[in-house]
Motif scaffolding. Sequence first.
Motif, PDB file in Angstrom:
ATOM      1  N   GLY A 113      12.419 -11.669  -4.899  1.00 16.93           N
ATOM      2  CA  GLY A 113      12.848 -12.432  -3.834  1.00 16.93           C
ATOM      3  C   GLY A 113      11.746 -13.388  -2.883  1.00 16.93           C
ATOM      4  O   GLY A 113      12.258 -13.003  -2.049  1.00 16.93           O
ATOM      5  N   ALA A 114      11.678 -14.093  -3.727  1.00 14.49           N
ATOM      6  CA  ALA A 114      10.737 -15.435  -2.964  1.00 14.49           C
ATOM      7  C   ALA A 114      12.341 -15.700  -2.386  1.00 14.49           C
ATOM      8  O   ALA A 114      12.151 -16.764  -1.440  1.00 14.49           O
ATOM      9  N   PHE A 115      12.747 -16.282  -3.380  1.00 15.86           N
ATOM     10  CA  PHE A 115      13.665 -16.908  -3.256  1.00 15.86           C
ATOM     11  C   PHE A 115      14.770 -16.418  -1.860  1.00 15.86           C
ATOM     12  O   PHE A 115      15.348 -17.087  -0.778  1.00 15.86           O
ATOM     13  N   GLY A 159       5.906 -15.372  -7.242  1.00 10.95           N
ATOM     14  CA  GLY A 159       6.064 -15.170  -5.314  1.00 10.95           C
ATOM     15  C   GLY A 159       5.212 -14.285  -5.093  1.00 10.95           C
ATOM     16  O   GLY A 159       5.399 -14.506  -3.086  1.00 10.95           O
ATOM     17  N   GLN A 160       3.843 -13.888  -5.761  1.00  6.90           N
ATOM     18  CA  GLN A 160       2.478 -13.856  -5.242  1.00  6.90           C
ATOM     19  C   GLN A 160       1.905 -15.187  -3.728  1.00  6.90           C
ATOM     20  O   GLN A 160       1.530 -15.092  -2.899  1.00  6.90           O
ATOM     21  N   TRP A 219       6.598  -8.999  -3.765  1.00 10.11           N
ATOM     22  CA  TRP A 219       6.784  -8.499  -5.004  1.00 10.11           C
ATOM     23  C   TRP A 219       7.567  -7.504  -4.453  1.00 10.11           C
ATOM     24  O   TRP A 219       8.404  -6.719  -5.962  1.00 10.11           O
ATOM     25  N   ARG A 220       7.429  -6.579  -3.688  1.00  7.27           N
ATOM     26  CA  ARG A 220       8.930  -5.119  -3.709  1.00  7.27           C
ATOM     27  C   ARG A 220      10.151  -5.521  -3.079  1.00  7.27           C
ATOM     28  O   ARG A 220      10.977  -4.713  -4.029  1.00  7.27           O
ATOM     29  N   LEU A 221      10.439  -6.272  -2.841  1.00 10.29           N
ATOM     30  CA  LEU A 221      11.609  -6.163  -2.424  1.00 10.29           C
ATOM     31  C   LEU A 221      11.719  -7.185  -4.193  1.00 10.29           C
ATOM     32  O   LEU A 221      13.471  -6.716  -4.380  1.00 10.29           O
ATOM     33  N   SER A 222      10.887  -7.890  -4.766  1.00  5.19           N
ATOM     34  CA  SER A 222      11.905  -8.582  -5.942  1.00  5.19           C
ATOM     35  C   SER A 222      11.774  -7.249  -6.931  1.00  5.19           C
ATOM     36  O   SER A 222      12.571  -7.344  -8.097  1.00  5.19           O
ATOM     37  N   ALA A 223      10.987  -5.936  -6.195  1.00  4.80           N
ATOM     38  CA  ALA A 223      11.243  -5.454  -7.300  1.00  4.80           C
ATOM     39  C   ALA A 223      12.453  -4.369  -6.893  1.00  4.80           C
ATOM     40  O   ALA A 223      13.356  -3.858  -8.039  1.00  4.80           O
ATOM     41  N   GLN A 224      13.000  -3.924  -5.545  1.00  7.20           N
ATOM     42  CA  GLN A 224      14.207  -3.383  -6.027  1.00  7.20           C
ATOM     43  C   GLN A 224      15.030  -4.303  -6.070  1.00  7.20           C
ATOM     44  O   GLN A 224      16.090  -3.987  -7.080  1.00  7.20           O
ATOM     45  N   LEU A 225      14.840  -5.239  -5.978  1.00  9.12           N
ATOM     46  CA  LEU A 225      16.492  -6.570  -6.318  1.00  9.12           C
ATOM     47  C   LEU A 225      16.430  -6.216  -7.958  1.00  9.12           C
ATOM     48  O   LEU A 225      18.099  -6.037  -8.995  1.00  9.12           O
ATOM     49  N   LEU A 248     -14.128   5.827 -10.751  1.00  8.64           N
ATOM     50  CA  LEU A 248     -15.116   4.781 -11.180  1.00  8.64           C
ATOM     51  C   LEU A 248     -14.988   4.180 -10.618  1.00  8.64           C
ATOM     52  O   LEU A 248     -16.444   3.079  -9.868  1.00  8.64           O
ATOM     53  N   GLY A 249     -13.823   4.028 -10.172  1.00  4.66           N
ATOM     54  CA  GLY A 249     -13.729   1.927  -8.355  1.00  4.66           C
ATOM     55  C   GLY A 249     -13.621   2.949  -7.430  1.00  4.66           C
ATOM     56  O   GLY A 249     -14.007   1.623  -6.200  1.00  4.66           O
ATOM     57  N   ALA A 250     -13.632   4.415  -7.657  1.00  2.40           N
ATOM     58  CA  ALA A 250     -13.787   4.544  -5.810  1.00  2.40           C
ATOM     59  C   ALA A 250     -14.405   4.420  -4.856  1.00  2.40           C
ATOM     60  O   ALA A 250     -14.579   4.080  -3.728  1.00  2.40           O
ATOM     61  N   PRO A 251     -15.701   4.458  -5.116  1.00  2.00           N
ATOM     62  CA  PRO A 251     -17.043   3.724  -4.507  1.00  2.00           C
ATOM     63  C   PRO A 251     -17.081   2.546  -3.624  1.00  2.00           C
ATOM     64  O   PRO A 251     -17.702   2.102  -3.653  1.00  2.00           O
ATOM     65  N   VAL A 252     -16.547   1.806  -5.177  1.00  2.00           N
ATOM     66  CA  VAL A 252     -16.429   0.426  -4.885  1.00  2.00           C
ATOM     67  C   VAL A 252     -14.375   0.149  -3.615  1.00  2.00           C
ATOM     68  O   VAL A 252     -14.790  -0.602  -2.913  1.00  2.00           O
ATOM     69  N   LEU A 253     -13.653   0.907  -4.185  1.00  2.00           N
ATOM     70  CA  LEU A 253     -12.462   0.161  -3.462  1.00  2.00           C
ATOM     71  C   LEU A 253     -11.832   1.108  -2.883  1.00  2.00           C
ATOM     72  O   LEU A 253     -10.532   0.954  -1.735  1.00  2.00           O
ATOM     73  N   GLY A 254     -12.487   2.272  -2.725  1.00  2.00           N
ATOM     74  CA  GLY A 254     -11.776   3.517  -2.201  1.00  2.00           C
ATOM     75  C   GLY A 254     -10.711   4.173  -2.144  1.00  2.00           C
ATOM     76  O   GLY A 254     -10.196   3.355  -3.656  1.00  2.00           O
ATOM     77  N   LEU A 255     -10.060   5.131  -2.271  1.00  2.00           N
ATOM     78  CA  LEU A 255      -9.168   5.351  -2.820  1.00  2.00           C
ATOM     79  C   LEU A 255      -8.081   5.785  -2.005  1.00  2.00           C
ATOM     80  O   LEU A 255      -7.890   5.978  -0.275  1.00  2.00           O
ATOM     81  N   SER A 256      -7.632   5.446  -1.595  1.00  6.37           N
ATOM     82  CA  SER A 256      -5.409   5.371  -0.524  1.00  6.37           C
ATOM     83  C   SER A 256      -4.512   4.735  -1.193  1.00  6.37           C
ATOM     84  O   SER A 256      -4.037   4.426  -2.192  1.00  6.37           O
ATOM     85  N   ILE A 257      -3.103   5.312  -0.540  1.00  7.74           N
ATOM     86  CA  ILE A 257      -1.963   5.142  -1.162  1.00  7.74           C
ATOM     87  C   ILE A 257      -1.501   3.602  -0.631  1.00  7.74           C
ATOM     88  O   ILE A 257      -2.211   3.089   0.502  1.00  7.74           O
ATOM     89  N   GLY A 258      -0.849   3.311  -1.912  1.00  7.46           N
ATOM     90  CA  GLY A 258      -0.470   1.757  -1.583  1.00  7.46           C
ATOM     91  C   GLY A 258      -1.769   0.855  -3.077  1.00  7.46           C
ATOM     92  O   GLY A 258      -0.930   0.432  -3.008  1.00  7.46           O
ATOM     93  N   LEU A 259      -3.010   1.326  -2.861  1.00 11.03           N
ATOM     94  CA  LEU A 259      -3.775   0.973  -3.945  1.00 11.03           C
ATOM     95  C   LEU A 259      -3.489   0.690  -4.918  1.00 11.03           C
ATOM     96  O   LEU A 259      -3.624   0.083  -6.132  1.00 11.03           O
ATOM     97  N   GLU A 260      -1.959   2.103  -5.474  1.00 14.05           N
ATOM     98  CA  GLU A 260      -2.171   1.742  -6.395  1.00 14.05           C
ATOM     99  C   GLU A 260      -1.012   0.658  -6.987  1.00 14.05           C
ATOM    100  O   GLU A 260      -1.006   0.086  -8.810  1.00 14.05           O
ATOM    101  N   PHE A 261      -0.649  -0.215  -6.482  1.00 16.71           N
ATOM    102  CA  PHE A 261       0.699  -0.796  -7.043  1.00 16.71           C
ATOM    103  C   PHE A 261      -0.221  -2.242  -6.692  1.00 16.71           C
ATOM    104  O   PHE A 261      -0.416  -3.112  -7.352  1.00 16.71           O
ATOM    105  N   ASP A 262      -1.801  -1.840  -5.432  1.00 13.92           N
ATOM    106  CA  ASP A 262      -2.559  -3.677  -5.707  1.00 13.92           C
ATOM    107  C   ASP A 262      -3.509  -4.139  -6.938  1.00 13.92           C
ATOM    108  O   ASP A 262      -3.480  -4.803  -7.557  1.00 13.92           O
ATOM    109  N   VAL A 263      -3.837  -2.393  -7.891  1.00  8.03           N
ATOM    110  CA  VAL A 263      -4.464  -2.688  -9.139  1.00  8.03           C
ATOM    111  C   VAL A 263      -3.801  -2.492 -10.212  1.00  8.03           C
ATOM    112  O   VAL A 263      -3.818  -3.939 -11.160  1.00  8.03           O
TER     113      VAL A 263
END
Lengths: 329, 397, 250, 287
Positions: free
Chosen positions: A62-64, A121-122, A240-246, D205-220
């Motif tokens: 996706g970066a490119f 990409g990040q 990275w989501r775009l990269s993943a989609q591609l 274990l991480g919830a007290p530090v990071l919280g829980l929210s949608i989208g966090l799954e991909f960050d971690v």
Amino acid sequence: MARARISPGAAVVAIGALLAIASWPLDAYWTGLLTQAVIFGGAAVGLDILVGFAGMASLGHGAFFGLAGYGLALGTLRWGVNPWLAAGIGIVGSTLVALAFAPLAVRVRGLAFLTVMLAFGQVVWGLATRGGSATGGENGLPGVPRPSLGPWDLSGAEAFYLFTLLMAVAAIYAVVRFAGSAVGQSLIGVRDNETRMAALGYDVRRLRIIAFVVAATVGAVFGALSAAFNGFVGPGSLDWRLSAQLLLSVVVGGAGSLWGPFVAGAGLHMLETYFAGTTQRWPLVLGLLYIVTVVLLPGGIASLPRLWRQRRRSARPAATPRSRSASES
Amino acid sequence: MRRVLTFALAALLLAGGAVGSLQAAAQTPSAASGEPIRIGVLDPTTGSFAVFGEQVNDGIRLYFDGVGDQIGDRPVELIFADSAGDPQQTLEQARRLVGQEHVDLLMGTVNSAVAPPLAEFAGQQQIPLVLTVAGARDVTGENRNPYVFRTGLANGQQDRVLGWYTAAKLGKTRAATFAWDFLVGEERVAGFTETFTAAGGEIVAQQKPPLGTTDYGPFIGQVDPSSIDVVYAFFAGPGALAFVQQMHQFGLLPNLELVAPDYFTAGVLDQMGSDAVGTVQAGGYTAAIDSPENAAFKEAYAAAHEGAPGVYVAEGYIGAQVVADAIARAGSAEAQPLLDALAAADLTTAAGPLTFDDRGQAVRTVYVTRVEATADGVAQTIVETVPEVGQSWTPAS
Amino acid sequence: MSAAATPTLEVRDLTVGFGGVTALDGVTLAVRPGARHGILGPNGSGKTTLFNAVTGFVRPRAGRIVFAGADITGLPAHRRARLGLARTFQITSLFPSLSARANVAMAAREKLGVSGDPWRPAAAHAAAEERAAGLLADLGLRHLAERTVGSLGYGEQRELEIAVALALEPTLLLLDEPTAGLSVAETGALVELVRQLPAALTVVLIEHDLGVVFGLTDRLSVLLNGVLIADGPTAEVREDARVKDAYLGR
Amino acid sequence: MHFLVFQTLNGLTTGALLFFLASGLTVVFGLMRILNLAHGALFLFGGFVGYTIGERTGSFVLAAVAGALAAGLLGLVIQQAFSRTLLGSPFNQVLLTLGIAFAIGNVVLWIWGGAPRLIRPPEVLNGSVAVAGVFYPIYRLFLIGLALLAGALLWIFWERSRIGAVVRACVDDRPMAAAMGIPVDRVFAAVFAVGAALAGLTGVLGAPVLGLSIGLEFDVLLLAVVVVVVGGIGSLTGAFVGSMAVGLIDAFGKARFPEISYFTLFAPVILILLLRPNGLFGRAGVE
């Protein structure tokens, strides 16, 4: 299997013509949707060179795509350059970045390559997000103009769709020719057996770099088109989501088949747009779609014709063509 | 060569699908006088903004339910789409709403990042856009697009009141600011800083964690608590939730004053619980507003939901009210009359009086609140009411 | 044998190690032009490592590798291949998704210098296709040309490997256990194929089948634990006491 | 000094959480060559289940157990349902596990409504203590200690126990292990479930530090993948060192160069992998 006597060029042009005719009676919404679909399909075809042919799965493509869009946006909005020139700057710039990073990236393989590209990409995403007023930060750059081609005004939905088709036909034609060429065959060799290729005198590193840069350039062309079409670029245009989609488009389509990733890239976009407008559960629907695809059709969309033929002549014993699963590990 | 043939086949399928869907598109009636008014609502219902988008949608639905989905003699149809908080998807869904659903106007959206491209799109398509929550300043700035109005507050609008209040009324003059490192954070901190310093305050430290950060350990440690007497914070949702808790764990709260714009506790106040007590906020709505309009709003909300409505529900409700009012006065859903009517809006909402400035930005009352412990949890009480706050408000004006 | 002729391959004091293990320890040997040179040794004695070092797939710790008079120690593998150094692999190493002819053509294209053409269809490089077809015909493998490699029998794949290597028009061909895993009949066919290789081509082969080794080679080097323990005409080496002890004796 | 101690502790906290997450991911990869991109989603699912149980019972320990069990069970179901695809081509693995990740994320949104949640640490671990002149939250110190303990236990289990030897045998040579009568399939299922359970446990274990929210799954997930690849895929030692390294780089990067903290994490990753393509503790050929 008898070989059809159709040149790739004729076929790609014919497809373009078909899509153009098919869109004739469509309203602005459908032409718009098809435009974006063709853009993602084209970008997936480009990525297939890297993934399906050279066997290098990337989570940073996706970066490119996005860099070219940013080039176009910065050129037109910040430097006051003619849109064509700005698009050129974006595409060439994105290609140069690829050319500079490729020698480093091709040093690693498999998951390490995937991760290096993810990190790359990040970093690009971080630059876009942290670019302050230059890149518009999180908000990106709205108001990217669409150019006109001589007397042909491309600001209308239909005109831009036809232009996108024209560009897609040209780019995909080039990719198909490239894939079928000696270099394309060499890339398959690198994917299947790198050591053997080196023993045959092939410069494997150079081939990997070529695949990397070609994929990036094709991505950049469609990235510039996307920016012009949406009138907007933002960090989401290269994350990275775009990269993943591609990457998923390539896999769903069938890595190494070119047409499969095109259909998947375009089709998944249309499905996603449809579901996102219909149900809040669209990520679930898409997720299930991926799961069903991988279970029922592990070879991707590209394996459909083969399965169909097999079914038709299942009465006769026939040698099974080996699946071209571009595995790498 | 086989590949080429299959390529052609695939393209045909794609084209066939497109043509097949044609009929669906052709059957959609286009809006005409006497026909339903079609309103496209674009809020995030997936992704990290989903919970906020849902609430804005609730507010919009609540208002139109209240008027029987009818404006004058014309029925109202709401068409919802998921923006996912992503500009690209927002544009796609906007195209769908306009191109396929033939909506007469667009409204909604939560996060600022989607507002500028959406505004651009509205201008190109010449379709009115009413922003409810997204506060990106540019949209109602110098290069403002005449098709766009914002019923919510612009980024920094309430923070300007907060900056003045913190220095002039609370008497706290040495501040550390904590805000995510993105445009919204910048715009808010800038608004706060301007009136805060004008009233004699000083920004001692500025911390900018990356957008979405929930672990503030590395940033909290950078600030010497003895050098400040107040902390300004702008985070939202999970970020805000984690921030107050960690400020307590690291011992900075409750010893220091915490001030923030209203979106800080919006949607997460209950989760914060006692950690939030004492937080001073400025915003466009609080359930504590004492007016017949707010009472009616809260009553309507209570009939369908549990608890008190938060600021996101309120902004959805107010946005819908402004839209309905403008359509009624314009007597039409045509773009130009509608825009004229919007510009002339002058009504009383659940959050008080609302008019627009010449850039399409709502001028509203800003309420300064403090979180206090109650018998069954925590609640906001109003400590200051500042009327007619525009996007460049200063105490002198 | 002319002592003045430049050896096709010279290995001098070659030492290769992986971590703490020394795979080759100061090996020195020379292969004269046109030789049929065998490398013998038990498993793990360093035979394949020697091939890998010669062809550039492992970097030696010390020593030089000289090919036709030129020092190639620092060259990457593909450059050595271009100089005329071809090899096969112990484990069959072809491109399973391509036809037999395409496999050979892949090598031929590189040799002909058309592998970098990004535009014309690969099959349009007539010279490469012709050379591939010709080579397969020469080796009596014409009937395999259009079959996908994945569908070939193991013996056929081993023969095809040699065809692919020959497409490089090498001056030196290294065969790594060409008959390993083959049936008696398949082995016979392969030995016949090697026997028919041009006399000018220098061949070095690793082989476990002593019958094959003694039948094919005129010179023999024996490795044991990475050390060269014998080197000379096949007839002499097979009588060497140390070799008998170490390897043949049992 | 204050700065150094403080940010080191912050880095170790992040590192501790990353280690819990990455150890599951790396063992599953090392054993089955499966890159489970649903690992983050399992983290989120476990966290939310833990949140609900914590709310109901008021017990942090029960929440952690429930989170681990729920995620482990879900992992087992996934492994059983898709065992063939999971062992297939890497591309199909990516497709399958990302599909599962999207599906789980959306189901979590469906069930829990997307509002961010916080799990409070148990009473005994609330507040802060002075460490080398720095006031630091007890819960974070507890996490660091727990990670050290878990690391040691995992290492002992891996290197010294009989079950560990069985699992290692499967890692090294699957056909050989099967020939020796080791029930490879069951070992696979168990390890996959344990990996998933570790993800779910980390969610709580991480919830007290990071919280829980949608989208966090991909960050971690991104961070865990980085840790695993940098540490060397399949290596527990690598996961530990990689976690702590990434945690420390992240903490000092954010503190010193917040403006470019996006690069301070990812740029070194590129560098490390270019210098050591198999990761810090990876073995050649394992990729």
